[in-house]
Enzyme design. Structure first.
Site, PDB file in Angstrom:
ATOM      1  N   ARG A   1      70.705  86.377  54.055  1.00  0.00           N
ATOM      2  CA  ARG A   1      70.281  85.257  53.211  1.00  0.00           C
ATOM      3  C   ARG A   1      69.095  84.525  53.848  1.00  0.00           C
ATOM      4  O   ARG A   1      68.165  84.091  53.158  1.00  0.00           O
ATOM      5  CB  ARG A   1      71.459  84.304  53.025  1.00  0.00           C
ATOM      6  CG  ARG A   1      71.173  83.129  52.118  1.00  0.00           C
ATOM      7  CD  ARG A   1      70.829  83.578  50.712  1.00  0.00           C
ATOM      8  NE  ARG A   1      70.890  82.489  49.755  1.00  0.00           N
ATOM      9  CZ  ARG A   1      70.624  82.628  48.473  1.00  0.00           C
ATOM     10  NH1 ARG A   1      70.284  83.812  48.006  1.00  0.00           N
ATOM     11  NH2 ARG A   1      70.713  81.618  47.651  1.00  0.00           N
TER      12      ARG A   1
ATOM     13  N   HIS B   1      58.635  80.838  44.644  1.00  0.00           N
ATOM     14  CA  HIS B   1      59.514  81.483  43.679  1.00  0.00           C
ATOM     15  C   HIS B   1      60.607  80.544  43.172  1.00  0.00           C
ATOM     16  O   HIS B   1      60.950  80.552  41.994  1.00  0.00           O
ATOM     17  CB  HIS B   1      60.133  82.731  44.318  1.00  0.00           C
ATOM     18  CG  HIS B   1      61.022  83.478  43.390  1.00  0.00           C
ATOM     19  ND1 HIS B   1      60.566  84.031  42.213  1.00  0.00           N
ATOM     20  CD2 HIS B   1      62.343  83.746  43.452  1.00  0.00           C
ATOM     21  CE1 HIS B   1      61.574  84.615  41.593  1.00  0.00           C
ATOM     22  NE2 HIS B   1      62.664  84.456  42.315  1.00  0.00           N
ATOM     23  N   ASP B   2      61.150  79.713  44.057  1.00  0.00           N
ATOM     24  CA  ASP B   2      62.214  78.786  43.649  1.00  0.00           C
ATOM     25  C   ASP B   2      61.737  77.737  42.652  1.00  0.00           C
ATOM     26  O   ASP B   2      62.545  76.966  42.126  1.00  0.00           O
ATOM     27  CB  ASP B   2      62.803  78.088  44.877  1.00  0.00           C
ATOM     28  CG  ASP B   2      63.956  78.891  45.479  1.00  0.00           C
ATOM     29  OD1 ASP B   2      64.363  79.892  44.848  1.00  0.00           O
ATOM     30  OD2 ASP B   2      64.436  78.520  46.573  1.00  0.00           O
TER      31      ASP B   2
ATOM     32  N   ASP C   1      54.333  82.042  44.869  1.00  0.00           N
ATOM     33  CA  ASP C   1      55.520  82.906  44.788  1.00  0.00           C
ATOM     34  C   ASP C   1      55.167  84.221  45.487  1.00  0.00           C
ATOM     35  O   ASP C   1      54.390  85.014  44.960  1.00  0.00           O
ATOM     36  CB  ASP C   1      55.881  83.136  43.317  1.00  0.00           C
ATOM     37  CG  ASP C   1      57.133  84.014  43.146  1.00  0.00           C
ATOM     38  OD1 ASP C   1      57.563  84.627  44.144  1.00  0.00           O
ATOM     39  OD2 ASP C   1      57.667  84.065  42.022  1.00  0.00           O
TER      40      ASP C   1
ATOM     41  N   SER D   1      63.367  85.865  37.765  1.00  0.00           N
ATOM     42  CA  SER D   1      63.629  86.759  38.884  1.00  0.00           C
ATOM     43  C   SER D   1      64.375  88.012  38.387  1.00  0.00           C
ATOM     44  O   SER D   1      63.909  88.617  37.430  1.00  0.00           O
ATOM     45  CB  SER D   1      64.426  85.980  39.931  1.00  0.00           C
ATOM     46  OG  SER D   1      64.459  86.664  41.131  1.00  0.00           O
TER      47      SER D   1
END
Ligand code: HSE
Length: 672
Positions: free
Chosen positions: A201, A317-318, A288, A135
């Site tokens: 967030r 993505h995680d 992602d 990232s």
């Protein structure tokens, strides 16, 4: 391992032109640097992580993981702008003695990397086995691989890109909008905009996961009315971040992420990526939505030899944090494929470059992609000036550069001859070989500097100081050393020859031609040095010293320049079958050696008559071989740099010869 703090010595000069003072970096290190210094794994962390990589990436880093402290020296530094110990918007602004908050300057990925570089130097690290980041950690790793291509052997990029996408920026902007919409934003307290941060967030999470991941982990069974799992998950994640982070750092770090563009000031992205030299492995993650497969493919397409692996995952993505078992398998295979016939990388020689003008930039350019030598530091006079293409952090102090342990050879390429003299002398006194192109400095101080170099058994080389790309000094040294030299005569100033040619062949005025020579980078900063014949005179003094071992001070030389020569004079000479050239002559007579610099009428058939524009030529006449002429580019960045590089090669081969001799002598001693 506990967190450590490194306090930066001096100011941090940011890409924006602003300066941060009193900067500190928090970092973790695990394991020990081995004797050969080749076991470093440097990790760049992502947006809200910290330097404790064993904590947040425990599937890859740990006592019994792929990256472990028994084998590796693992370093992870908290990034600039993050609240885990490195200078950030809540830190004290030394100017106001209060926290920065919104007075914190704009920071970029390159700023983060230049701070990492300072820590690397502080830790005595000269090479990375692997540089890894996901990232925005990948943003940093990639920038670093472009900024210092020779530093790392392997580069591992996970879920990242070459330029942050409009989609990614849109996510970040939405998050900042949530923060800014909180009424307490900007009031000047560390607890400002907590609710805004939680909402931010929650937005961000949507880009880190995807529908599949939510289906898998947040589905309500049986379906309730309200109080949905996904709702409480979003709120919980928001609060969790708010307990460990602050809105200001988050706001700045999302801006930092948006700044990412490896192509900025480097031509374009492809060109920037082509600078990467490391063996590169790229991981892209299925689903992602923040860093698309196409973006990772672009990296693989333009980084030479890069491999791309697309990881199957339900976590988008995680996935880089979660799929660590699969990552470990792929990484092991990657290393194994290279270790099959791996060549040991020699420890590279560190170059300290003083000056980043026309020639300095060209030298830097010619050295950038080498692995055997590395420009470890560059010293420049004005740290605030934009240094196009300069990848190393610049230093304001040449003395600091000279005394650094990771600088073995000094290349001095500044204009000011007095300062150059002090730097060169200081370097030689410290036992470091020097390459310089500073003809004025040499013309005044050659005997003293040569004596220091000889005493310390090191090299002082200055091929680039006379006639740019022409290897005249080396030729005098090696080829003509056993011959009796009658004279050396040459066109050794590119600017004046350029002016005379332009006036005659293009009917330019003297002023126009001088301006053009300046624009092309041939002329001295003070062009009187060229046109009044001083530059040629300094070069003649150096030629005389090399050819005859005889030093004549510049003050003792008879000199005239070209300022009084008109187009009419040039035309009239041609009608007489002659051409006017500014000649430097070093000649031996029964009275000794004499030097002279002046415009001279030479027949059109003379070997120097056809030497035009910035081309230089040197004619050597000896008792044994009569006349030899060397012709070549006498000025300009790249040609002059080529002579600097040639000097460097000679110093490097001298060094390896010394090494080889030592090895040969030792067995004899043992036998006795
Ligand atoms: N000003 C110098 C010249 C540069 O014109 O030749 C190279 O020494």
């Amino acid at each position: 391992m506990s967190k450590k703090i490194f306090q930066l010595n001096g100011a941090l000069h940011l890409e924006s032109g602003e300066v941060l003072n009193d900067v500190q970096i928090a970092y973790h290190s695990y394991g020990e640097l081995n004797a050969s210094g080749d076991n470093v794994i440097w990790v760049c962390h992502a947006l809200t992580a910290n330097s404790d990589v064993f904590d947040w990436w425990s599937g890859l880093f740990g006592e019994s993981q792929l990256y472990n402290p028994q084998e590796h020296f693992i370093v992870c530094a908290n990034i600039l702008g993050s609240p885990y110990g490195t200078t950030n918007p809540l830190s004290r602004n030394p100017e106001s003695d209060k926290s920065y908050y919104l007075d914190f300057p704009q920071i970029t990925v390159r700023d983060v990397v230049s701070l990492h570089q300072s820590l690397r130097i502080h830790l005595g690290i000269t090479q990375f086995h692997t540089l890894i980041g996901a990232s925005i950690g990948g943003h940093q790793a990639l920038e670093w691989a472009i900024m210092e291509p020779g530093l790392m052997e392997h580069l591992v990029l996970l879920g990242t890109n070459a330029v942050h996408s409009p989609w990614g920026i849109a996510f970040n902007e939405s998050q900042r909008m949530a923060i800014e919409a909180d009424g307490s934003w900007g009031r000047g307290s560390k607890d400002d905009a907590r609710a805004g941060l939680e909402a931010a967030r929650s937005i961000g999470l949507l880009s880190y996961r995807n529908a599949k991941a939510y289906d898998r982990t947040q589905r309500d069974e049986p379906r309730r009315l309200g109080n949905y799992n996904a709702s409480s998950y979003q709120r919980y994640q928001g609060q969790k971040l708010s307990r460990r982070f602050d809105a200001y750092s988050y706001w700045y770090l999302t801006h930092l992420m948006d700044s990412h563009d490896v192509g900025r000031d480097r031509g374009d992205i492809r060109h920037a990526l082509s600078r990467v030299r490391a063996r590169t492995l790229i991981f892209s993650f299925e689903g992602d939505y923040l860093f698309s497969q196409a973006e990772n493919q672009l990296l693989a397409d333009h980084i030479a030899g890069a491999r791309l692996i697309t990881m199957a995952t339900d976590f988008g993505h995680d996935g880089f944090l979660i799929e660590t078992d699969a990552l470990t398998i792929s990484l092991r295979a990657f290393y194994k494929s290279y270790s099959m016939n791996q060549q040991k990388i020699n420890k590279s020689t560190g170059i300290g470059l003083i000056g980043y003008g026309v020639v300095g930039q060209a030298v830097y350019d010619q050295l950038r992609d080498r692995r055997d030598v590395r420009v470890t530091a560059v010293a420049v006079k004005d740290l605030t000036k934009d240094r196009n293409g300069l990848l190393q952090p610049a230093l304001g102090s040449a003395y600091e550069l000279i005394s650094r342990d990771d600088v073995d050879i000094i290349i001095e390429l500044i204009d000011d001859s007095e300062e150059a003299y002090h730097y060169v002398k200081s370097a030689l006194l410290q036992g470091k070989s020097v390459i310089t192109a500073n003809k004025k400095m040499l013309a005044y101080h050659l005997p003293e500097l040569e004596a220091i170099a000889t005493r310390n058994n090191i090299s002082l080389r200055y091929e680039a100081s006379v006639a740019g790309a022409i290897p005249i000094l080396d030729t005098l040294d090696r080829h003509f050393s056993q011959q009796s030299i009658n004279s050396i005569q040459g066109i050794v100033n590119g600017s004046t020859n350029y002016i005379l040619s332009s006036m005659r062949l293009e009917s330019m005025s003297y002023e126009e031609a001088l301006l053009k020579a300046q624009q092309l980078g041939f002329a001295e900063s003070d062009p009187r040095l060229d046109v009044d014949g001083y530059d040629a005179l300094y070069k003649a003094v150096i030629l005389c010293y090399k050819a005859y071992g005889h030093y004549i001070s510049p003050e003792q030389v008879s000199r005239d320049g070209i300022a009084k020569i008109s187009k009419h004079d040039l035309g009239a000479a041609e009608l007489n079958g002659e051409r006017i050239k500014l000649l430097a002559t070093v000649e031996r007579s029964s009275q000794g050696v004499n030097i002279e610099v002046r415009p001279t009428n030479i027949p059109l058939t003379h070997p120097l008559a056809s030497v035009e524009y910035e081309t230089n030529a040197v004619m050597i006449n000896t008792a044994q071989s009569d006349t030899t002429v060397l012709i070549g580019k006498g000025a300009g960045g790249q040609p002059t740099a080529s002579s600097v590089i040639s000097d460097l090669q000679k110093i490097l081969s001298e060094k390896s010869e010394v090494g080889a001799q030592t090895e040969k002598v030792q067995p004899d001693l043992v036998a006795i």
